[in-house]
Design a protein around this motif. Structure first.
Motif, PDB file in Angstrom:
ATOM      1  N   SER A  35       0.815  -1.219   0.000  1.00 10.44           N
ATOM      2  CA  SER A  35       0.000   0.000   0.000  1.00 10.44           C
ATOM      3  C   SER A  35       0.851   1.273   0.000  1.00 10.44           C
ATOM      4  CB  SER A  35      -0.957   0.010   1.188  1.00 10.44           C
ATOM      5  OG  SER A  35      -0.252   0.159   2.402  1.00 10.44           O
ATOM      6  N   VAL A  36       2.117   1.157   0.380  1.00  7.13           N
ATOM      7  CA  VAL A  36       3.014   2.316   0.388  1.00  7.13           C
ATOM      8  C   VAL A  36       4.216   2.085  -0.537  1.00  7.13           C
ATOM      9  CG1 VAL A  36       2.334   3.218   2.647  1.00  7.13           C
ATOM     10  CG2 VAL A  36       4.117   1.470   2.511  1.00  7.13           C
ATOM     11  N   ARG A  37       4.045   1.221  -1.507  1.00  9.64           N
ATOM     12  CA  ARG A  37       5.139   0.857  -2.415  1.00  9.64           C
ATOM     13  C   ARG A  37       5.729   2.077  -3.110  1.00  9.64           C
ATOM     14  NH1 ARG A  37       8.937  -1.895  -2.366  1.00  9.64           N
ATOM     15  NH2 ARG A  37       7.677  -3.625  -1.708  1.00  9.64           N
ATOM     16  N   GLN A  38       4.899   2.994  -3.579  1.00  6.19           N
ATOM     17  CA  GLN A  38       5.401   4.170  -4.287  1.00  6.19           C
ATOM     18  C   GLN A  38       6.304   5.019  -3.376  1.00  6.19           C
ATOM     19  OE1 GLN A  38       2.346   6.804  -5.788  1.00  6.19           O
ATOM     20  NE2 GLN A  38       3.760   7.812  -7.184  1.00  6.19           N
ATOM     21  N   GLN A  39       5.892   5.230  -2.138  1.00  8.72           N
ATOM     22  CA  GLN A  39       6.704   6.005  -1.201  1.00  8.72           C
ATOM     23  C   GLN A  39       8.017   5.287  -0.892  1.00  8.72           C
ATOM     24  OE1 GLN A  39       3.448   5.387  -0.961  1.00  8.72           O
ATOM     25  NE2 GLN A  39       2.335   7.012   0.097  1.00  8.72           N
ATOM     26  N   ILE A  40       7.958   3.976  -0.689  1.00  7.30           N
ATOM     27  CA  ILE A  40       9.172   3.203  -0.419  1.00  7.30           C
ATOM     28  C   ILE A  40      10.136   3.290  -1.594  1.00  7.30           C
ATOM     29  CG2 ILE A  40      10.086   0.856  -0.111  1.00  7.30           C
ATOM     30  CD1 ILE A  40       7.528   0.219   1.513  1.00  7.30           C
ATOM     31  N   ASP A  41       9.605   3.133  -2.808  1.00  6.88           N
ATOM     32  CA  ASP A  41      10.454   3.186  -4.007  1.00  6.88           C
ATOM     33  C   ASP A  41      11.127   4.545  -4.156  1.00  6.88           C
ATOM     34  OD1 ASP A  41       9.841   0.562  -4.576  1.00  6.88           O
ATOM     35  OD2 ASP A  41       8.324   1.052  -6.100  1.00  6.88           O
ATOM     36  N   HIS A  42      10.387   5.629  -3.918  1.00  3.98           N
ATOM     37  CA  HIS A  42      10.977   6.976  -4.021  1.00  3.98           C
ATOM     38  C   HIS A  42      12.030   7.206  -2.944  1.00  3.98           C
ATOM     39  CE1 HIS A  42       8.642   8.578  -7.315  1.00  3.98           C
ATOM     40  NE2 HIS A  42       7.538   8.094  -6.760  1.00  3.98           N
ATOM     41  N   PHE A  43      11.762   6.745  -1.732  1.00  3.40           N
ATOM     42  CA  PHE A  43      12.736   6.880  -0.653  1.00  3.40           C
ATOM     43  C   PHE A  43      14.018   6.135  -1.005  1.00  3.40           C
ATOM     44  CE2 PHE A  43      14.759   5.076   3.108  1.00  3.40           C
ATOM     45  CZ  PHE A  43      15.078   6.235   3.804  1.00  3.40           C
ATOM     46  N   LEU A  44      13.869   4.881  -1.449  1.00  2.00           N
ATOM     47  CA  LEU A  44      15.049   4.078  -1.797  1.00  2.00           C
ATOM     48  C   LEU A  44      15.824   4.681  -2.967  1.00  2.00           C
ATOM     49  CD1 LEU A  44      13.691   0.444  -1.363  1.00  2.00           C
ATOM     50  CD2 LEU A  44      15.381   1.633   0.061  1.00  2.00           C
ATOM     51  N   LYS A  45      15.100   5.232  -3.937  1.00  2.00           N
ATOM     52  CA  LYS A  45      15.781   5.863  -5.077  1.00  2.00           C
ATOM     53  C   LYS A  45      16.667   7.013  -4.583  1.00  2.00           C
ATOM     54  CE  LYS A  45      15.032   8.227  -9.434  1.00  2.00           C
ATOM     55  NZ  LYS A  45      14.105   9.078 -10.173  1.00  2.00           N
ATOM     56  N   GLY A  46      16.136   7.849  -3.705  1.00  2.00           N
ATOM     57  CA  GLY A  46      16.923   8.953  -3.155  1.00  2.00           C
ATOM     58  C   GLY A  46      18.080   8.476  -2.303  1.00  2.00           C
ATOM     59  N   LEU A  47      17.826   7.472  -1.476  1.00  2.00           N
ATOM     60  CA  LEU A  47      18.876   6.923  -0.626  1.00  2.00           C
ATOM     61  C   LEU A  47      19.993   6.318  -1.468  1.00  2.00           C
ATOM     62  CD1 LEU A  47      19.913   6.195   2.230  1.00  2.00           C
ATOM     63  CD2 LEU A  47      18.588   4.082   2.052  1.00  2.00           C
ATOM     64  N   HIS A  48      19.631   5.576  -2.494  1.00  2.00           N
ATOM     65  CA  HIS A  48      20.630   4.906  -3.332  1.00  2.00           C
ATOM     66  C   HIS A  48      21.412   5.881  -4.202  1.00  2.00           C
ATOM     67  CE1 HIS A  48      18.242   0.947  -2.775  1.00  2.00           C
ATOM     68  NE2 HIS A  48      19.098   1.139  -1.800  1.00  2.00           N
ATOM     69  N   GLU A  49      20.893   7.086  -4.411  1.00  2.00           N
ATOM     70  CA  GLU A  49      21.673   8.122  -5.097  1.00  2.00           C
ATOM     71  C   GLU A  49      22.838   8.567  -4.214  1.00  2.00           C
ATOM     72  OE1 GLU A  49      19.178  11.377  -6.311  1.00  2.00           O
ATOM     73  OE2 GLU A  49      18.042  10.117  -7.704  1.00  2.00           O
ATOM     74  N   MET A  50      22.646   8.497  -2.907  1.00  2.00           N
ATOM     75  CA  MET A  50      23.681   8.926  -1.966  1.00  2.00           C
ATOM     76  C   MET A  50      24.572   7.767  -1.511  1.00  2.00           C
ATOM     77  SD  MET A  50      21.313  11.507   0.270  1.00  2.00           S
ATOM     78  CE  MET A  50      22.544  11.788   1.486  1.00  2.00           C
ATOM     79  N   VAL A  51      23.954   6.595  -1.279  1.00  2.00           N
ATOM     80  CA  VAL A  51      24.692   5.431  -0.783  1.00  2.00           C
ATOM     81  C   VAL A  51      24.328   4.227  -1.659  1.00  2.00           C
ATOM     82  CG1 VAL A  51      25.149   3.956   1.214  1.00  2.00           C
ATOM     83  CG2 VAL A  51      24.483   6.334   1.582  1.00  2.00           C
ATOM     84  N   PRO A  52      25.297   3.648  -2.334  1.00  2.00           N
ATOM     85  CA  PRO A  52      25.005   2.501  -3.197  1.00  2.00           C
ATOM     86  C   PRO A  52      24.420   1.329  -2.404  1.00  2.00           C
ATOM     87  CG  PRO A  52      27.242   3.308  -3.560  1.00  2.00           C
ATOM     88  CD  PRO A  52      26.709   4.043  -2.374  1.00  2.00           C
ATOM     89  N   PRO A  53      23.455   0.605  -2.996  1.00  2.00           N
ATOM     90  CA  PRO A  53      22.830  -0.538  -2.310  1.00  2.00           C
ATOM     91  C   PRO A  53      23.849  -1.580  -1.847  1.00  2.00           C
ATOM     92  CG  PRO A  53      21.664  -0.051  -4.354  1.00  2.00           C
ATOM     93  CD  PRO A  53      22.875   0.833  -4.318  1.00  2.00           C
TER      94      PRO A  53
END
Length: 190
Positions: A35-53
């Motif tokens: 139900s919050v997949r879109q928010q999780i995906d956007h958060f992870l995209k921003g996080l992964h721009e700063m810190v590689p997975p």
């Protein structure tokens, strides 16, 4: 109102005693992720721009929390001032021992205790008066439990520690330390 199929054709399948565990699993997945997949995906995209997975994958959730937040400064006197007692009083011998033992814990052990008892190793910004449980603001509470051979147990949704009536400070220290060191990491048993 929106109907969401938790599995193919789910809206037409009754929940029965046989499939209730599957239903709870699917409902939990939906509420916490789908139900919050879109928010999780956007958060992870921003996080992964700063810190590689690949770098984040080296840490579990507790280690990552400590890396981000650092080891908290846990003020035992503030916790004590914001504690409710059930079938104990602040003057009860076991309660006095409990506070003495917590005071003697290292900061890391205090963080383990906080994680064990409340579900988080962070102190609220406003101190322990700001603890939140599943029903909103909820102070830490210490409940008398029976069975001096048992370990203390916690109910993190309620910020509650069930502390057996131990016969000595040494037994209390040993049992509390065992419980928090083995059970501070989440849905586990010590």
């Amino acid at each position: 109102m929106k109907v969401v199929d938790l599995k193919p054709n789910g809206r037409n399948l009754p929940v029965t005693n046989d499939n209730k565990h599957e239903y709870i699993q699917l409902m939990s997945e939906h509420k916490m992720t789908n139900s919050v997949r879109q928010q999780i995906d956007h958060f992870l995209k921003g996080l992964h721009e700063m810190v590689p997975p690949s770098l984040l994958a080296l840490f579990d959730d507790k280690e990552l929390e400590l890396l981000i937040s650092g080891l908290p400064e846990i003020d035992i006197e503030d916790l004590k001032a914001n504690t409710e007692y059930h079938n104990y009083t602040s003057a009860t011998e076991q309660v006095q021992w409990f506070w003495k033992v917590l005071t003697e814990f290292s900061q890391e052990q205090r963080a383990w205790f906080l994680q064990f008892a409340t579900g988080t190793s962070r102190v609220p910004v406003e101190g322990f008066k700001g603890l939140v449980g599943m029903r909103g603001p909820q102070k830490f509470s210490l409940h008398r439990a029976f069975g001096a051979d048992r370990l203390p147990s916690a109910h993190t949704c309620f910020n509650q520690l069930d502390l057996p009536e131990y016969p000595s400070e040494e037994v209390l220290r040993e049992k509390l330390l065992q419980a928090v060191s083995e059970g501070h990491s989440g849905f586990g048993f010590a």
